[in-house]
Design an enzyme around this catalytic site. Structure first.
Site, PDB file in Angstrom:
ATOM      1  N   GLU A  45       1.119  -1.035   0.054  1.00  0.00           N
ATOM      2  CA  GLU A  45       0.054   0.050  -0.184  1.00  0.00           C
ATOM      3  C   GLU A  45       0.861   0.980   0.048  1.00  0.00           C
ATOM      4  O   GLU A  45       1.761   1.387   0.909  1.00  0.00           O
ATOM      5  CB  GLU A  45      -0.725   0.046   1.343  1.00  0.00           C
ATOM      6  CG  GLU A  45      -1.917   1.122   1.178  1.00  0.00           C
ATOM      7  CD  GLU A  45      -2.603   1.186   2.552  1.00  0.00           C
ATOM      8  OE1 GLU A  45      -2.726   0.284   3.360  1.00  0.00           O
ATOM      9  OE2 GLU A  45      -3.316   2.230   2.648  1.00  0.00           O
ATOM     10  N   ARG A 270       5.080 -12.798   9.725  1.00  0.00           N
ATOM     11  CA  ARG A 270       6.000 -11.691   9.452  1.00  0.00           C
ATOM     12  C   ARG A 270       7.151 -11.531   9.965  1.00  0.00           C
ATOM     13  O   ARG A 270       7.144 -12.153  10.982  1.00  0.00           O
ATOM     14  CB  ARG A 270       5.123 -10.229   9.580  1.00  0.00           C
ATOM     15  CG  ARG A 270       4.723 -10.013  10.968  1.00  0.00           C
ATOM     16  CD  ARG A 270       3.677  -9.103  11.355  1.00  0.00           C
ATOM     17  NE  ARG A 270       4.198  -7.656  10.826  1.00  0.00           N
ATOM     18  CZ  ARG A 270       3.583  -6.985   9.988  1.00  0.00           C
ATOM     19  NH1 ARG A 270       2.493  -7.491   9.359  1.00  0.00           N
ATOM     20  NH2 ARG A 270       3.977  -5.862   9.851  1.00  0.00           N
ATOM     21  N   LYS A 280       4.381   0.672   9.326  1.00  0.00           N
ATOM     22  CA  LYS A 280       4.586   1.867   8.598  1.00  0.00           C
ATOM     23  C   LYS A 280       4.115   3.182   9.463  1.00  0.00           C
ATOM     24  O   LYS A 280       4.440   4.051   9.463  1.00  0.00           O
ATOM     25  CB  LYS A 280       3.800   1.784   7.396  1.00  0.00           C
ATOM     26  CG  LYS A 280       4.717   1.127   6.180  1.00  0.00           C
ATOM     27  CD  LYS A 280       4.061   1.161   5.006  1.00  0.00           C
ATOM     28  CE  LYS A 280       2.940   0.179   5.104  1.00  0.00           C
ATOM     29  NZ  LYS A 280       2.602  -0.006   3.598  1.00  0.00           N
TER      30      LYS A 280
HETATM   31  P1  ATP Z   1       2.911  -1.995   7.954  1.00  0.00           P
HETATM   32  O1  ATP Z   1       2.413  -3.247   9.104  1.00  0.00           O
HETATM   33  O2  ATP Z   1       4.408  -2.032   8.076  1.00  0.00           O
HETATM   34  O3  ATP Z   1       2.034  -0.979   7.823  1.00  0.00           O
HETATM   35  P2  ATP Z   1       1.644  -3.459   5.998  1.00  0.00           P
HETATM   36  O4  ATP Z   1       1.381  -4.866   5.994  1.00  0.00           O
HETATM   37  O5  ATP Z   1       0.494  -2.717   6.171  1.00  0.00           O
HETATM   38  O6  ATP Z   1       2.811  -3.388   6.553  1.00  0.00           O
HETATM   39  P3  ATP Z   1       1.861  -3.374   3.091  1.00  0.00           P
HETATM   40  O7  ATP Z   1       2.153  -2.159   2.078  1.00  0.00           O
HETATM   41  O8  ATP Z   1       0.438  -3.814   2.949  1.00  0.00           O
HETATM   42  O9  ATP Z   1       2.027  -3.017   4.447  1.00  0.00           O
HETATM   43  O10 ATP Z   1       2.555  -4.603   2.770  1.00  0.00           O
HETATM   44  C1  ATP Z   1       2.808  -5.069   1.354  1.00  0.00           C
HETATM   45  C2  ATP Z   1       3.465  -6.475   1.457  1.00  0.00           C
HETATM   46  O11 ATP Z   1       4.429  -6.627   2.557  1.00  0.00           O
HETATM   47  C3  ATP Z   1       1.970  -7.277   2.077  1.00  0.00           C
HETATM   48  O12 ATP Z   1       2.019  -8.680   1.421  1.00  0.00           O
HETATM   49  C4  ATP Z   1       2.536  -7.553   3.669  1.00  0.00           C
HETATM   50  O13 ATP Z   1       2.236  -8.957   4.113  1.00  0.00           O
HETATM   51  C5  ATP Z   1       4.196  -7.732   3.380  1.00  0.00           C
HETATM   52  N1  ATP Z   1       4.848  -7.159   4.711  1.00  0.00           N
HETATM   53  C6  ATP Z   1       4.488  -6.055   5.800  1.00  0.00           C
HETATM   54  N2  ATP Z   1       5.256  -6.316   6.724  1.00  0.00           N
HETATM   55  C7  ATP Z   1       5.819  -7.460   6.693  1.00  0.00           C
HETATM   56  C8  ATP Z   1       6.762  -8.185   7.634  1.00  0.00           C
HETATM   57  N3  ATP Z   1       7.414  -7.459   8.837  1.00  0.00           N
HETATM   58  N4  ATP Z   1       7.360  -9.210   7.241  1.00  0.00           N
HETATM   59  C9  ATP Z   1       7.099  -9.756   6.148  1.00  0.00           C
HETATM   60  N5  ATP Z   1       6.154  -9.390   5.268  1.00  0.00           N
HETATM   61  C10 ATP Z   1       5.546  -8.110   5.462  1.00  0.00           C
HETATM   62 MG    MG Z   2      -1.211  -3.904   4.729  1.00  0.00          MG
END
Ligand code: ATP
Ligand code: MG
Length: 573
Positions: A45, A270, A280
């Site tokens: 995102e 994760r 984020k």
């Molecule tokens: P955050 O929790 O940092 O806001 P998010 O999941 O909201 O992360 P996205 O932009 O939706 O951020 O993430 C894109 C991809 O990266 C998704 O498929 C998510 O599952 C993966 N991802 C995000 N954080 C991690 C992590 N700590 N370890 C592994 N994969 C991750």
């Molecule tokens: Mg997300």
């Protein structure tokens, strides 16, 4: 896939897959479930910069596609215009490319599918599976029930298909106020999974979207858009983190009710890393709260921060490979990440001499007008990196902490009357100490050198235990060096007393700036991003703040490999 990053072994041809996701993929290939296709995606995102957790997901998705001869898309899940910006899109693309992956022409946006998603929503309304609801967001929450109590049905739940079609069209046309109505899936308000209790599919929100501008005033919710975007793109294995396990039944419901192509969702744990935060929302708070200088502050776990710090894509990919993928959450010690970096830089970074806290040293018996160009090896780990010349003269700088007037036992560095070796140069003996009369601080050392000891050995075979780094005062360049420590003092930054948040655990000493450092002249003109090992001090990287002959370095890592020690202890146990 061209430019596939790692020199990983092709596990597709191995007999046992190395993780559960590979097992699933190999089984699907065996049964020809997707016609032999493997098609993954990385779906960020664009509401922040990528961090090392995202790197795990990127390496996994692009890596699997590469290993099984498949494809991986880059898809921006841009369904929330109030938090998303084009700046984030650009940074994400730069970071994925930097990590070494290529999405070729497959750069997609959920917003490209807005029209199609709208059509899907209309189909669900026509099937009697979605309705326009006039409850306010607060009321929707109240009606939802709890984990232990069922929810209550909305009074608008049984509107006719005609009325729903009319209202939804008028929602799109901008007839209603923001937040006044939603489109909801008609599932089951008593469902044990709260996410299945008539979730919202569309909300009214007059916000300018970074790609569609003001074309839309209704936006699909992430859960509705995400699974259908995967379906539209023909994704075979939709890999996501464990938090989305509860969303899977909802995704299945949308896909099945619409009777469209159905990717398989697979959840993995994760990445959590000690001494830092990988969210984020929290990273944004650090940036906006001025706790760091920006998303690319070298203390940040963002890919742009790590890059500025001096991390290599190779080290990060190696790290992602080593941590593997699992079904259970855990925390990885940040020392492992640093270990991967040291392994990589040890072989690649040229070794040079720099003095962080200079102490003047005069060699009394060295001719005042003489300068020798001494030969120095660039990296003993890799002879192909060659040698360079380092100027030696009568006045040098050494590291202040390499001298003790009153040395403890087992002190092998310089002290009054003691002899040490200067790296690539001569043996010297300290003969006098000059102090500031007022403060008593040592300001200058006087030494004699043994002209016979050039190159670091003597004809009489006498030995010294200490070897110091140094620079020639007249030739050295001034530099600023920024030393970094963990951003948080506790391994788990969220471990706080009541009433506080994670910022309470910020390390007040995470940055130390040294402004009067000296580096050897071979570093003149070193470009931002260049990495070096400063002998005995660690790995350093030229910061983009360097300009007009002013050199600024970030310390990437010290030479102390705590992970190697942990590993050794574990093996010994
Ligand atoms: P955050 O929790 O940092 O806001 P998010 O999941 O909201 O992360 P996205 O932009 O939706 O951020 O993430 C894109 C991809 O990266 C998704 O498929 C998510 O599952 C993966 N991802 C995000 N954080 C991690 C992590 N700590 N370890 C592994 N994969 C991750
Ligand atoms: Mg997300």
């Amino acid at each position: 896939m061209k430019n596939s990053a790692t020199a990983r072994k092709n596990e597709a041809t191995d007999s046992t897959p190395s993780n559960f996701i590979r097992e699933i993929i190999e089984e699907d290939l065996r049964t020809n479930k997707y016609g032999g296709r493997v098609h993954t995606r990385f779906p960020p995102e664009p509401n922040g910069y990528l961090h090392i957790g995202h790197a795990k997901s990127i390496c996994l998705n692009f890596g699997l596609a590469a290993d099984y001869g498949g494809l991986c898309n880059l898809r921006f899940d841009d369904t929330n215009p109030t938090k998303e910006e084009a700046e984030y899109v650009e940074s994400i693309k730069e970071d994925v490319r930097w990590l070494g992956f290529d999405w070729e022409d497959r750069e997609f946006y959920a917003s490209d599918y807005f029209e199609q998603l709208y059509e899907y929503a209309v189909q669900l309304i026509k099937k009697g599976k979605a309705y326009v609801c006039d409850l306010s967001p607060e009321e929707i929450r109240e009606y939802r029930g709890t984990l232990t109590e069922p929810g209550k049905e909305s009074p608008y739940r049984n509107r006719s298909v005609e009325e729903n079609l009319d209202l939804f069209e008028r929602m799109r046309a901008g007839e209603f106020e923001d937040g006044s109505r939603t489109l909801r899936a008609k599932i089951d308000m008593a469902h044990p999974n709260v996410l299945m209790r008539d979730p919202v599919m569309y909300r009214i929100m007059r916000a300018t979207h970074h790609r569609t501008g003001d074309k839309w005033c209704i936006y699909p919710m992430y859960d509705f858009a995400h699974c259908l975007s995967d379906s539209i793109e023909g994704i075979t294995h939709s890999i996501c983190t464990l938090e989305f396990e509860n969303n899977r039944p909802l995704y299945d419901w949308f896909l099945d009710e619409l009777n469209v192509y159905h990717p398989q969702q697979i959840e993995f744990a994760r990445l959590n890393l000690s001494h830092t935060v990988l969210s984020k929302r929290k990273l944004l708070k650090l940036v906006e709260g001025g706790h760091v200088t920006g998303w690319d502050d070298p203390r940040m776990p963002t890919l742009s921060g790590l890059r500025r710090r001096g991390y290599t894509p190779e080290a990060i990919r190696d790290f992602c490979e080593r941590i593997g993928v699992a079904k259970a959450n855990s925390v990885v010690d940040i020392a492992l990440l640093e270990h991967c970096l040291r392994q990589d830089l040890n072989k690649r970074a040229p070794r040079v001499m720099a003095v962080l806290r200079p102490l003047r040293l005069v060699i009394d018996n060295y001719p005042a007008d003489q300068v020798e160009e001494l030969e120095a090896v660039n990296n003993p780990e890799d002879p192909s990196m060659g040698t360079r010349k380092v100027p030696f003269s009568r006045v040098l700088y050494i590291e202040r902490e390499d001298f003790r007037e009153d040395p403890p036992k087992k002190w092998f560095r310089l002290a009054p009357g003691r002899e040490v070796r200067l790296k690539h140069a001569y043996y010297i003996t300290c003969v006098d100490v000059v102090k500031d009369e007022q403060t008593g601080e040592v300001v200058e050392l006087h030494c004699t050198y043994d002209p016979e000891s050039r190159g670091g050995w003597t004809p009489d075979g006498r030995k010294v235990r200490g070897t110091l780094h140094w620079v020639s005062a007249a030739h050295a360049l001034e530099a600023e060096v920024r030393l970094y420590d963990h951003l948080f003092v506790k391994p788990d930054p969220d471990e706080v007393e009541e009433g506080f948040d994670f910022t309470a655990n910020l390390n007040p000493n995470s940055l130390e700036v040294l402004t009067s450092c000296r580096v050897e002249p071979s570093l003149a003109g070193a470009t931002p991003g260049s990495r070096y090992q400063f002998l005995r001090l660690g790995y350093f990287c030229v910061d983009p703040d360097s300009s007009g002959g002013k050199l600024v370095f970030n310390r990437t890592a010290t030479l102390r490999d705590t992970w190697a020690k942990i590993e050794k202890a574990q093996k010994g146990a």
